[in-house]
Design an enzyme around this catalytic site. Structure first.
Site, PDB file in Angstrom:
ATOM      1  N   VAL A 237       9.035  13.857   9.624  1.00  0.00           N
ATOM      2  CA  VAL A 237       7.840  14.555  10.131  1.00  0.00           C
ATOM      3  C   VAL A 237       6.756  13.531  10.474  1.00  0.00           C
ATOM      4  O   VAL A 237       5.579  13.872  10.552  1.00  0.00           O
ATOM      5  CB  VAL A 237       7.293  15.598   9.118  1.00  0.00           C
ATOM      6  CG1 VAL A 237       8.228  16.783   8.988  1.00  0.00           C
ATOM      7  CG2 VAL A 237       7.014  14.965   7.746  1.00  0.00           C
ATOM      8  N   ALA A 238       7.179  12.275  10.667  1.00  0.00           N
ATOM      9  CA  ALA A 238       6.217  11.200  10.926  1.00  0.00           C
ATOM     10  C   ALA A 238       6.134  10.929  12.431  1.00  0.00           C
ATOM     11  O   ALA A 238       5.489  11.676  13.164  1.00  0.00           O
ATOM     12  CB  ALA A 238       6.641   9.955  10.141  1.00  0.00           C
ATOM     13  N   ARG A 239       6.803   9.904  12.872  1.00  0.00           N
ATOM     14  CA  ARG A 239       6.932   9.590  14.294  1.00  0.00           C
ATOM     15  C   ARG A 239       8.362   9.125  14.520  1.00  0.00           C
ATOM     16  O   ARG A 239       8.940   8.434  13.671  1.00  0.00           O
ATOM     17  CB  ARG A 239       5.963   8.465  14.694  1.00  0.00           C
ATOM     18  CG  ARG A 239       4.496   8.873  14.758  1.00  0.00           C
ATOM     19  CD  ARG A 239       4.197   9.800  15.952  1.00  0.00           C
ATOM     20  NE  ARG A 239       2.794  10.161  16.046  1.00  0.00           N
ATOM     21  CZ  ARG A 239       2.256  11.269  15.517  1.00  0.00           C
ATOM     22  NH1 ARG A 239       3.012  12.122  14.830  1.00  0.00           N
ATOM     23  NH2 ARG A 239       0.968  11.517  15.684  1.00  0.00           N
ATOM     24  N   ASP A 263      11.557  16.440  13.282  1.00  0.00           N
ATOM     25  CA  ASP A 263      10.489  17.115  14.013  1.00  0.00           C
ATOM     26  C   ASP A 263       9.976  16.210  15.128  1.00  0.00           C
ATOM     27  O   ASP A 263       9.239  16.659  15.999  1.00  0.00           O
ATOM     28  CB  ASP A 263       9.347  17.474  13.061  1.00  0.00           C
ATOM     29  CG  ASP A 263       8.291  18.330  13.747  1.00  0.00           C
ATOM     30  OD1 ASP A 263       8.667  19.406  14.266  1.00  0.00           O
ATOM     31  OD2 ASP A 263       7.116  17.920  13.808  1.00  0.00           O
ATOM     32  N   GLU A 268       9.579  11.973  23.423  1.00  0.00           N
ATOM     33  CA  GLU A 268       9.370  13.425  23.353  1.00  0.00           C
ATOM     34  C   GLU A 268       8.882  13.918  24.703  1.00  0.00           C
ATOM     35  O   GLU A 268       8.020  13.260  25.298  1.00  0.00           O
ATOM     36  CB  GLU A 268       8.351  13.756  22.257  1.00  0.00           C
ATOM     37  CG  GLU A 268       8.882  13.390  20.890  1.00  0.00           C
ATOM     38  CD  GLU A 268       7.908  13.673  19.732  1.00  0.00           C
ATOM     39  OE1 GLU A 268       6.862  14.298  19.972  1.00  0.00           O
ATOM     40  OE2 GLU A 268       8.210  13.266  18.614  1.00  0.00           O
ATOM     41  N   HIS A 287       8.388  18.883  17.417  1.00  0.00           N
ATOM     42  CA  HIS A 287       7.077  18.359  16.991  1.00  0.00           C
ATOM     43  C   HIS A 287       6.116  19.516  16.677  1.00  0.00           C
ATOM     44  O   HIS A 287       4.980  19.545  17.153  1.00  0.00           O
ATOM     45  CB  HIS A 287       6.483  17.428  18.055  1.00  0.00           C
ATOM     46  CG  HIS A 287       5.543  16.411  17.483  1.00  0.00           C
ATOM     47  ND1 HIS A 287       5.496  15.104  17.865  1.00  0.00           N
ATOM     48  CD2 HIS A 287       4.587  16.530  16.516  1.00  0.00           C
ATOM     49  CE1 HIS A 287       4.562  14.452  17.193  1.00  0.00           C
ATOM     50  NE2 HIS A 287       3.989  15.306  16.349  1.00  0.00           N
TER      51      HIS A 287
HETATM   52  C1  GLV Z   1       1.002  15.287  14.538  1.00  0.00           C
HETATM   53  O1  GLV Z   1       1.994  14.700  14.859  1.00  0.00           O
HETATM   54  C2  GLV Z   1      -0.181  14.630  14.073  1.00  0.00           C
HETATM   55  O2  GLV Z   1      -0.262  13.395  14.173  1.00  0.00           O
HETATM   56  O3  GLV Z   1      -1.103  15.322  13.612  1.00  0.00           O
END
Ligand code: GLV
Length: 322
Positions: A237-239, A263, A268, A287
């Site tokens: 859920v990071a990058r 995610d 992307e 994402h």
């Molecule tokens: C989402 O990816 C965020 O950086 O808030």
């Protein structure tokens, strides 16, 4: 300096979020405009003193934004902003860190539970009207979180909450952060980034919740993936670029790790020809980990706090980056 309230213009630039509508409900009287696309942002930016944006940002915007003094990012991550460009243009930057911490941490837990409970497979079977029988094969049977080990990389507001939620599920939690001496509330152990290859064999879940920086780019590389158990899963859920994506694809394809919930991806939207789309052991969300009905109001609170600080002549911002 920011112009006073009666001469201030805020530009809300996002493809979907309803910032203008939520802001109008606050009755501040501050002039604001909404841009839904890059073209609309290009047209509006020259008149804006404050910009709220994330994905529509481009580092050539300051050149056409003579009035711009504050960018309130509505993303927690700020890897898209070139700090030097902003500094040279005299534009301050604050991150949206915290605005989606509940959402992203809950998404990571949802991904862990979805993989353990094999929910994507259940949904696929539902589409086929197939009532799957009980499973003797452990590799295909549903499982539980209790007793499993999660390595949580990045232990800020998001990672810290993931750690606490994993503990609530009875998991063992190993926190990995840039400065391990700062500890992690909720984790059983804390280590530095460079310890990851040594820790990786212990993970049932390798959960990534760190910002993308020079230190974290490709942190999960072929060596880390090779050290993981064949049943272990990566949850990101990071990058996307925190992971060496070709190495991840190879590890998944060859069954050297058990699966992944992603995610975020290196590019992307995930390119149509990516092999990740077709892997049954991979759960992809586009994402959306941060999405919540509270998003707009959380960011507007931060933006107003920062505008008020600048009006008072303060130099420190809430969630200051530049
Ligand atoms: C989402 O990816 C965020 O950086 O808030």
């Amino acid at each position: 300096m920011l112009p006073p309230r009666d001469r201030l213009t805020i530009c809300f630039a996002h493809v979907a979020y309803r910032f203008a509508e939520r802001f109008a409900l606050r009755g501040t009287g501050i002039v604001h405009v909404e841009a839904r696309s890059r073209a609309e942002l290009d047209a509006a930016i020259a008149g804006a003193d404050v910009l709220v944006c994330s994905g529509l940002w481009r580092n050539d915007l300051p050149a056409i934004a003579p009035r711009l003094r504050l960018v309130q990012s509505c993303s927690a991550g700020t890897d898209q902003y070139d700090r030097d460009v902003l500094r040279q243009a005299g534009i301050r930057l604050a991150s949206g860190q915290g605005c989606n911490a509940n959402a992203v941490s809950e998404h990571a837990i949802a991904q862990i539970l979805a993989l353990l409970r094999r929910l994507p497979e259940a949904r696929d079977n539902q589409a086929k009207r197939h009532w799957r029988g009980m499973m003797g094969d452990f590799a295909r049977r549903e499982d539980e979180a209790g007793g499993k080990t999660a390595i949580v990389v990045g232990t800020g507001r998001i990672g810290g909450r993931i750690a606490r939620l994993c503990k609530a599920l009875g998991m063992r939690v190993i926190g990995v952060r840039r400065d391990p001496t700062q500890g992690v509330d909720g984790a059983d152990e804390v280590h530095g980034f460079r310890d990851l290859p040594r820790l990786a064999p212990r993970a049932d879940f390798l959960v990534l919740a760190c910002p993308l920086t020079d230190e974290t780019r490709n942190l999960v590389d072929a060596a880390v993936l090779a050290a993981m158990k064949p049943t272990a899963r990566v949850v990101n859920v990071a990058r996307g670029r925190v992971v060496d994506e070709p190495a991840l694809v190879a590890a998944l394809r060859e069954g050297r790790i058990g699966g992944a919930a992603l995610d975020v991806t290196a590019d992307e939207p995930l390119p149509q020809d990516s092999p990740l789309w077709d892997m049954p052991q991979v759960l992809i969300t586009p994402h959306t980990a941060g999405e919540t009905h509270s998003y707009e109001d959380n960011v507007l609170d931060m933006m107003m706090e920062n505008i008020e600080r600048l009006w008072r002549g303060e130099t420190g911002l809430f969630n200051q980056i530049v």
